[in-house]
Design a protein around this motif. Structure first.
Motif, PDB file in Angstrom:
ATOM      1  N   ARG A  23      -8.338   0.360  -2.571  1.00  0.00           N
ATOM      2  CA  ARG A  23      -7.943  -0.121  -3.903  1.00  0.00           C
ATOM      3  C   ARG A  23      -7.008   0.871  -4.590  1.00  0.00           C
ATOM      4  N   SER A  24      -7.287   2.154  -4.403  1.00  0.00           N
ATOM      5  CA  SER A  24      -6.497   3.182  -5.107  1.00  0.00           C
ATOM      6  C   SER A  24      -5.069   3.294  -4.589  1.00  0.00           C
ATOM      7  N   ILE A  25      -4.823   2.857  -3.348  1.00  0.00           N
ATOM      8  CA  ILE A  25      -3.467   2.944  -2.789  1.00  0.00           C
ATOM      9  C   ILE A  25      -2.716   1.620  -2.871  1.00  0.00           C
ATOM     10  N   GLN A  26      -3.358   0.607  -3.422  1.00  0.00           N
ATOM     11  CA  GLN A  26      -2.656  -0.664  -3.608  1.00  0.00           C
ATOM     12  C   GLN A  26      -1.589  -0.491  -4.673  1.00  0.00           C
ATOM     13  N   LYS A  27      -0.438  -1.087  -4.397  1.00  0.00           N
ATOM     14  CA  LYS A  27       0.666  -1.015  -5.358  1.00  0.00           C
ATOM     15  C   LYS A  27       0.596  -2.148  -6.352  1.00  0.00           C
ATOM     16  N   TYR A  60       0.830  -1.199   0.000  1.00  0.00           N
ATOM     17  CA  TYR A  60       0.000   0.000   0.000  1.00  0.00           C
ATOM     18  C   TYR A  60       0.863   1.248   0.000  1.00  0.00           C
ATOM     19  N   ASP A  61       0.444   2.209  -0.768  1.00  0.00           N
ATOM     20  CA  ASP A  61       1.140   3.496  -0.844  1.00  0.00           C
ATOM     21  C   ASP A  61       0.634   4.391   0.287  1.00  0.00           C
ATOM     22  N   ASN A 106       4.435   6.643   8.986  1.00  0.00           N
ATOM     23  CA  ASN A 106       3.780   6.903  10.272  1.00  0.00           C
ATOM     24  C   ASN A 106       2.332   6.410  10.275  1.00  0.00           C
ATOM     25  N   GLU A 107       1.673   6.462   9.146  1.00  0.00           N
ATOM     26  CA  GLU A 107       0.297   5.978   9.037  1.00  0.00           C
ATOM     27  C   GLU A 107       0.270   4.439   9.148  1.00  0.00           C
ATOM     28  N   ILE A 108       1.248   3.784   8.535  1.00  0.00           N
ATOM     29  CA  ILE A 108       1.347   2.322   8.623  1.00  0.00           C
ATOM     30  C   ILE A 108       1.619   1.898  10.059  1.00  0.00           C
TER      31      ILE A 108
END
Length: 157
Positions: A153-157, A27-28, A32-34
Motif C-alpha cells: 500500500r505504501s508504494i502504490q502511486k 508502484y514506486d 530491476n525489482e519490477i
C-alpha cells in the motif's frame, strides 16, 4: 509438465515492456525489482499448470504483477498458449469454498489446520521441484517479510 517448463530459454527471456511500464506506473519500485518480480510471476504462472496450486498471502506481490499481466489479456493469452499450450486462469477462492473452510475451522480447527498445511506443503514442494531452493526462499521467506500488505500500500502511486 515438469521442470523443463522453467528451463526453456524462450520462457526465461520473455519480456513485455508494456506490462513492466504499467506496473511501474502503479508502484514506486526500482526497474530491476519490477523486472525480477515479472520473472518470478512467470515462474508462478508455469507452476499453475500443476494440479491444486493456489497463490497464498505470502506471494501477494506476485499476485499484483499477475493481475497486471492479465490486464493485457491478448498478450497474456498468447504467452500462455506459446509456453503452456493453454490459457492459465487466475481463479480466486469462491464464496462456497470460503464458507466451507470457515465452517470447517469452526467445527474442527485441527482438521482445518491440517488441510491448510497440506495445501501449503504441496505448493512449497511444487515450487521446490520446479524452481529450486532459491525460489522457495524468495517466495516464502523474503517476500512475506518485504512485501507486506502495508508495504505494498505504501508504494502504490
Amino acid at each position: 509438465m515438469g521442470a523443463q517448463i522453467l528451463s526453456s530459454p524462450a520462457y526465461i527471456e520473455y519480456c513485455n515492456e508494456n506490462v513492466l511500464f504499467r506496473f511501474s506506473n502503479m508502484y514506486d519500485m526500482p526497474d530491476n525489482e519490477i523486472r525480477d518480480l515479472f520473472q518470478e510471476t512467470k515462474k508462478f504462472i508455469a507452476i499453475c499448470t500443476q494440479p491444486n496450486i493456489y497463490i497464498n498471502d505470502d506471494m501477494l506481490i506476485i499476485d499484483e504483477m499477475w493481475h497486471n499481466f492479465i490486464l493485457f489479456t491478448p498478450l497474456y493469452a498468447e504467452f500462455c498458449q506459446q509456453f503452456f499450450g493453454r490459457f492459465i486462469h487466475h481463479i480466486p477462492m469462491s464464496k462456497k469454498e470460503r464458507e466451507q473452510f470457515t465452517k470447517l475451522r469452526q467445527e474442527d480447527p485441527d482438521k482445518a489446520k491440517n488441510a491448510y498445511l497440506q495445501r501449503e506443503e504441496l505448493l512449497m514442494s511444487t515450487v521446490y521441484e520446479l524452481c529450486g531452493e532459491e525460489t522457495v526462499n524468495k517466495w516464502f521467506k523474503d517476500y512475506p517479510q518485504k512485501y507486506t500488505k502495508e508495504y505494498i500500500r505504501s508504494i502504490q502511486k
